[in-house]
Design a protein around this motif. Structure first.
Motif, PDB file in Angstrom:
ATOM      1  N   ALA A   9      -5.093  -8.696   5.732  1.00  0.00           N
ATOM      2  CA  ALA A   9      -4.497  -8.342   4.612  1.00  0.00           C
ATOM      3  C   ALA A   9      -4.863  -7.119   3.638  1.00  0.00           C
ATOM      4  O   ALA A   9      -4.049  -6.408   3.250  1.00  0.00           O
ATOM      5  CB  ALA A   9      -4.620  -9.607   3.623  1.00  0.00           C
ATOM      6  N   TYR A  43      -3.575  -3.917   5.192  1.00  0.00           N
ATOM      7  CA  TYR A  43      -2.183  -3.630   5.019  1.00  0.00           C
ATOM      8  C   TYR A  43      -2.164  -3.175   3.438  1.00  0.00           C
ATOM      9  O   TYR A  43      -1.454  -2.322   3.063  1.00  0.00           O
ATOM     10  CB  TYR A  43      -1.558  -4.951   5.344  1.00  0.00           C
ATOM     11  CG  TYR A  43      -1.032  -5.173   6.571  1.00  0.00           C
ATOM     12  CD1 TYR A  43      -0.681  -4.186   7.666  1.00  0.00           C
ATOM     13  CD2 TYR A  43      -1.512  -6.266   7.381  1.00  0.00           C
ATOM     14  CE1 TYR A  43      -0.303  -4.519   8.830  1.00  0.00           C
ATOM     15  CE2 TYR A  43      -1.018  -6.540   8.593  1.00  0.00           C
ATOM     16  CZ  TYR A  43      -0.675  -5.554   9.269  1.00  0.00           C
ATOM     17  OH  TYR A  43      -0.505  -5.736  10.726  1.00  0.00           O
ATOM     18  N   ALA A  44      -2.891  -3.809   2.664  1.00  0.00           N
ATOM     19  CA  ALA A  44      -2.781  -3.680   1.196  1.00  0.00           C
ATOM     20  C   ALA A  44      -3.104  -1.962   0.911  1.00  0.00           C
ATOM     21  O   ALA A  44      -2.756  -1.713  -0.161  1.00  0.00           O
ATOM     22  CB  ALA A  44      -3.778  -4.696   0.329  1.00  0.00           C
ATOM     23  N   TYR A  56       0.412  -6.073  -4.984  1.00  0.00           N
ATOM     24  CA  TYR A  56       0.883  -5.993  -3.665  1.00  0.00           C
ATOM     25  C   TYR A  56      -0.075  -6.758  -2.621  1.00  0.00           C
ATOM     26  O   TYR A  56       0.184  -7.547  -1.832  1.00  0.00           O
ATOM     27  CB  TYR A  56       1.045  -4.437  -3.210  1.00  0.00           C
ATOM     28  CG  TYR A  56       1.594  -4.363  -1.815  1.00  0.00           C
ATOM     29  CD1 TYR A  56       2.810  -4.512  -1.681  1.00  0.00           C
ATOM     30  CD2 TYR A  56       0.947  -3.884  -0.621  1.00  0.00           C
ATOM     31  CE1 TYR A  56       3.488  -4.632  -0.434  1.00  0.00           C
ATOM     32  CE2 TYR A  56       1.575  -3.744   0.366  1.00  0.00           C
ATOM     33  CZ  TYR A  56       2.611  -4.044   0.733  1.00  0.00           C
ATOM     34  OH  TYR A  56       3.254  -3.834   1.824  1.00  0.00           O
ATOM     35  N   VAL A  57      -1.639  -6.685  -3.232  1.00  0.00           N
ATOM     36  CA  VAL A  57      -2.388  -7.684  -2.219  1.00  0.00           C
ATOM     37  C   VAL A  57      -1.957  -8.894  -2.356  1.00  0.00           C
ATOM     38  O   VAL A  57      -1.890  -9.722  -1.182  1.00  0.00           O
ATOM     39  CB  VAL A  57      -3.679  -7.383  -3.145  1.00  0.00           C
ATOM     40  CG1 VAL A  57      -4.745  -8.078  -1.981  1.00  0.00           C
ATOM     41  CG2 VAL A  57      -4.247  -5.764  -3.115  1.00  0.00           C
ATOM     42  N   THR A  58      -1.803  -9.530  -3.286  1.00  0.00           N
ATOM     43  CA  THR A  58      -1.345 -10.981  -3.664  1.00  0.00           C
ATOM     44  C   THR A  58       0.090 -11.071  -2.586  1.00  0.00           C
ATOM     45  O   THR A  58      -0.081 -12.307  -1.880  1.00  0.00           O
ATOM     46  CB  THR A  58      -1.191 -11.448  -4.855  1.00  0.00           C
ATOM     47  OG1 THR A  58      -2.101 -10.928  -5.609  1.00  0.00           O
ATOM     48  CG2 THR A  58      -0.971 -12.970  -5.004  1.00  0.00           C
ATOM     49  N   ILE A  78       1.044  -9.377  -0.009  1.00  0.00           N
ATOM     50  CA  ILE A  78       0.650  -9.489   1.414  1.00  0.00           C
ATOM     51  C   ILE A  78      -0.208 -10.759   1.788  1.00  0.00           C
ATOM     52  O   ILE A  78       0.083 -11.402   2.824  1.00  0.00           O
ATOM     53  CB  ILE A  78      -0.494  -8.319   1.644  1.00  0.00           C
ATOM     54  CG1 ILE A  78       0.551  -7.051   1.408  1.00  0.00           C
ATOM     55  CG2 ILE A  78      -0.718  -8.278   3.002  1.00  0.00           C
ATOM     56  CD1 ILE A  78       1.249  -6.564   2.723  1.00  0.00           C
TER      57      ILE A  78
END
Lengths: 259, 252
Positions: free
Chosen positions: A45, A48-49, A63-65, A67
């Motif tokens: 994750a 990707y983040a 965005y992290v959350t 993903i």
């Protein structure tokens, strides 16, 4: 189906110890142990983040959350499907020598998967708290989504685990399909981006997309999930599970000779 | 078969085998992958090999029966059919009572777990519940004579200790029908004697026991009846001494 339930009841201890072996045995001897089941998807994750906001330029806020909420259920899905597909071959030694209801094997893969996932839900909750998104009452629908995913996976691995005994390619074909499915499931992006695309039908037909959207709605957007779609997926999964079990039972008779 | 049926006919069979035949597919070169299957789909070189032919055998409750015969005669296949690991090509097998097979010792052992944990794994394969295992775990540990080693991972065991643990679990499962395949050569002299003592005990408590073995000396002391299987057929069925005498005459 009655046969399945009585077998499950009589062999509940086998199911329990198999699940235990699945969860603890896999990482026994490694330094972080069971923690690896969570570190891995978290690192994915994270990658990707970092990468996606650069490629996409305009990413969602948090965005992290976003993903993490996609990656963890997806990891649960792929782990169960891949391990489930090979489980009969992996246990060839016992299958050749001892009688026990063979369906215990794919079921215990799914059960250990869901236990891992439930624990990793804690990670999602931590992200929800620290990103300031918090929780809503829609969280009450979460069990229904998890159950739907569980039943869907069970149906798939009943079929794939049995077929893989006869055609060893199944494993590789399925791993390819799962790779493709990753992009056809709104994990890195939200489903709304495809709404006007000609490819929207793929997402509409993909049961994992419906499930993923529900996770997002409940956890990230804190809105009502598409219940009707979810229940349709659940019903279809139940039918798949039933057919899958029949196929499994049919192919099971020759397992000991073929593995 | 329902209970009523049995009472009516006055039968008391633990294992009933009727006209069972079993054939295996013999491949000269088995194609497992899709590519091979597509390329070679025409020349499927396979042959059916009949391992058992029209076997009919009834074993009464409380009987102890030895299956004798040369290697490859079909004894183990017959045992596997009884346990439902494999299924007959034709014919029927009916089993009355809880059945345990000691075909493989230590099935499901995980090398990284301790002996105690593995007792739980192994016993659960035989269909025992946690409570049932709890109630006999001391007995199992005592029988295995492993002492403190029981809490070490089984990968640290010697092969003899491993087999002792496995045998102790299997023998304490408390089944009504026991199928044993060539596994009595477990451990040292002392442990072997103990195993036979335990089997003797089980026999007295009216368990049905079927043994495949080549150690004719020990089975002739233990069993009452013997079935000689030759080339997939029953060559002789009678008291243990008659059968062994004839068997040694022909094959010895």
């Amino acid at each position: 189906m009655k046969e399945l339930l009585t077998n499950l009841y009589n062999y509940r201890q086998l199911l329990k110890s198999n699940v235990k072996k699945e969860i603890r045995g896999k990482y026994k001897g490694s330094f972080l142990g069971v923690l690896w089941s969570f570190v891995n998807p978290l690192l994915t994750a994270l990658v990707y983040a970092i990468v996606f906001p650069i490629i996409l330029r305009s990413a969602e806020p948090n965005y992290v959350t976003f993903i993490v909420i996609g990656i963890l259920p997806w990891t649960y899905f792929t782990t169960v499907i891949m391990q489930g597909t090979t489980t009969i071959l992996m246990n060839a030694a016992i299958i050749k020598k001892v009688y026990f209801p063979r369906e215990i094997l794919p079921i215990s893969i799914n059960v250990s998967g869901v236990i891992n996932f439930l624990i990793s839900c804690l990670i999602i909750f931590i992200f929800l708290i620290f990103s300031g998104i918090g929780f809503s009452w829609y969280l009450g629908f979460l069990p229904l989504v998890i159950i739907t995913q569980f039943v869907l996976q069970q149906g798939i691995i009943f079929i794939t685990s049995a077929i893989n005994v006869y055609v060893r390619d199944a494993e590789y074909i399925i791993s390819f399909i799962i790779n493709m499915l990753f992009y056809a499931t709104p994990i890195l992006y939200s489903a709304s981006m495809f709404e006007h695309s000609a490819l929207n039908w793929i997402i509409k037909l993909n049961p994992m997309a419906t499930i993923m959207n529900c996770y997002r709605d409940i956890l990230f957007y804190q809105s009502m999930p598409a219940l009707l779609e979810l229940i349709i997926v659940l019903l279809v999964s139940c039918v798949l599970c039933y057919i899958g079990f029949k196929i499994f039972k049919k192919l099971e008779r020759n397992f000991a000779e073929e593995v | 078969m329902t209970k009523v049926d049995k009472k009516k006919r006055g039968e008391n069979y633990a294992i009933k085998i009727e006209n069972v035949s079993k054939s295996f597919k013999l491949f000269y070169d088995k194609h497992y992958t899709l590519k091979e299957r597509l390329v070679f789909w025409k020349n499927k070189k396979c042959e059916m090999k009949e391992v058992l032919r029209e076997i009919s055998l009834n074993i009464k409750k409380g009987e102890s029966v030895a299956l004798v015969g040369i290697n490859g005669s079909g004894k183990s296949t017959l045992l596997k059919l009884m346990t439902k690991i494999i299924y007959p090509t034709s014919g029927t097998i009916s089993i009355d009572g809880k059945l345990t097979s000691l075909l493989e010792l230590g099935a499901g052992f995980h090398p990284d777990f301790t002996g105690r944990e593995n007792i739980y794994f192994n016993a659960s394969i035989f269909g025992l519940t946690a409570a049932e295992i709890d109630s006999r775990i001391n007995e199992i540990i005592e029988f295995s004579e492993l002492g403190n080693l029981i809490d070490s991972p089984v990968r640290t065991y010697s092969s003899g200790q491993y087999m002792r643990l496995a045998f102790s679990v299997a023998i304490n499962v408390d089944a009504e029908i026991l199928l044993i395949d060539e596994i009595l050569a477990v451990g040292d002299q002392h442990f072997q004697e103990k195993c036979f003592q335990k089997l003797e005990e089980l026999k007295k408590s009216d368990k049905t026991i079927v043994i495949v073995s080549h150690s004719l000396g020990s089975i002739s002391q233990f069993c009452d009846r013997a079935v000689w299987i030759n080339n997939g057929r029953i060559a002789m069925d009678g008291t243990i001494h008659e059968v062994i005498e004839k068997y040694l005459e022909v094959c010895g």
